[in-house]
Design an enzyme around this catalytic site. Structure first.
Site, PDB file in Angstrom:
ATOM      1  N   ASP A 150     -58.652  17.714 -33.003  1.00  8.57           N
ATOM      2  CA  ASP A 150     -59.227  16.974 -32.060  1.00  8.57           C
ATOM      3  C   ASP A 150     -60.694  16.308 -32.085  1.00  8.57           C
ATOM      4  O   ASP A 150     -61.271  15.863 -31.229  1.00  8.57           O
ATOM      5  CB  ASP A 150     -59.341  17.325 -30.586  1.00  8.57           C
ATOM      6  CG  ASP A 150     -57.651  17.853 -30.262  1.00  8.57           C
ATOM      7  OD1 ASP A 150     -56.769  17.438 -31.302  1.00  8.57           O
ATOM      8  OD2 ASP A 150     -57.480  18.538 -29.272  1.00  8.57           O
TER       9      ASP A 150
ATOM     10  N   LYS B 286     -50.995  15.487 -30.297  1.00 15.05           N
ATOM     11  CA  LYS B 286     -50.551  16.630 -29.438  1.00 15.05           C
ATOM     12  C   LYS B 286     -50.895  16.426 -27.961  1.00 15.05           C
ATOM     13  O   LYS B 286     -51.783  15.470 -27.692  1.00 15.05           O
ATOM     14  CB  LYS B 286     -51.129  17.813 -30.012  1.00 15.05           C
ATOM     15  CG  LYS B 286     -52.368  18.078 -29.755  1.00 15.05           C
ATOM     16  CD  LYS B 286     -53.221  19.481 -30.394  1.00 15.05           C
ATOM     17  CE  LYS B 286     -54.307  19.485 -30.555  1.00 15.05           C
ATOM     18  NZ  LYS B 286     -55.061  19.736 -28.911  1.00 15.05           N
TER      19      LYS B 286
ATOM     20  N   CYS C  85     -59.346  23.676 -26.827  1.00 16.26           N
ATOM     21  CA  CYS C  85     -58.230  23.651 -28.154  1.00 16.26           C
ATOM     22  C   CYS C  85     -58.440  24.501 -29.205  1.00 16.26           C
ATOM     23  O   CYS C  85     -57.423  24.907 -29.910  1.00 16.26           O
ATOM     24  CB  CYS C  85     -58.129  21.980 -28.394  1.00 16.26           C
ATOM     25  SG  CYS C  85     -57.920  21.004 -27.125  1.00 16.26           S
TER      26      CYS C  85
END
Length: 181
Positions: A15, A77, A110
């Site tokens: 990310d 995701k 994450c």
């Protein structure tokens, strides 16, 4: 195994996206993530890039995307752990590698949850601490601490690169070393 083996490694970049990077001290994270991506390309290490809800958070920043190996997969995701997405975990398993180098944003969410799930699945996890970030320093520190408590190896860009190389006789030594000069 105590150190990384490039032939048994994959890189997961989590990310490092436009809107997330903009709320961070982005220079170090983006720069070091791009260097990891470029080293993985030079050494032919499989690379997976995740994007958390790219419609809202933007795409992977160009500084990183431009360094990716041609076979790198960029996968969307919505769960915090990349491993919770079956298609992403299937890509990880298909590499037949047991060492996973991870980096990205946010460390305490994450990156941490992905590391925990990879450890639970039997992978050896190496966290590139200097290629991770959170919005707040205490959350970053807590994310690193909990990953280490869970069994992840906390590392950094230079350690990872030189463990992948193993020797100055590696045919790619000068090319990879140039990334950190």
């Amino acid at each position: 195994m105590k150190t990384l083996d490039k032939d048994n490694s994959i890189l997961i970049i989590i990310d490092v996206q436009e809107k997330l990077v903009n709320v961070l001290d982005k220079d170090v994270v983006v720069k070091n993530t791009a260097k990891l991506a470029e080293a993985a390309k030079i050494l032919n290490i499989p690379t997976i890039v995740t994007e958390q809800y790219p419609k809202g958070l933007g795409l992977t920043v160009s500084e990183v995307k431009d360094k990716l190996i041609g076979s790198a997969q960029i996968l969307e995701k919505t769960s915090f752990s990349a491993v919770k997405h079956e298609n992403i975990f299937d890509v990880v398993k298909a590499t037949n590698k047991k060492q996973v180098v991870i980096c990205g944003i946010e460390t305490h969410i994450c990156v941490h949850q992905t590391a925990a799930d990879l450890l639970d699945a039997g992978y050896e996890v190496f966290v590139a601490k200097d290629a991770c970030a959170s919005r707040r320093k205490y959350e970053f520190k807590q994310g690193i601490d909990i990953m280490q408590q869970n069994g992840a190896k906390i590392s950094c860009l230079e350690i990872i690169l030189f463990e992948w190389l193993k020797s100055s006789r590696n045919e790619h030594f000068k090319e990879v070393q140039a990334l950190i000069k």
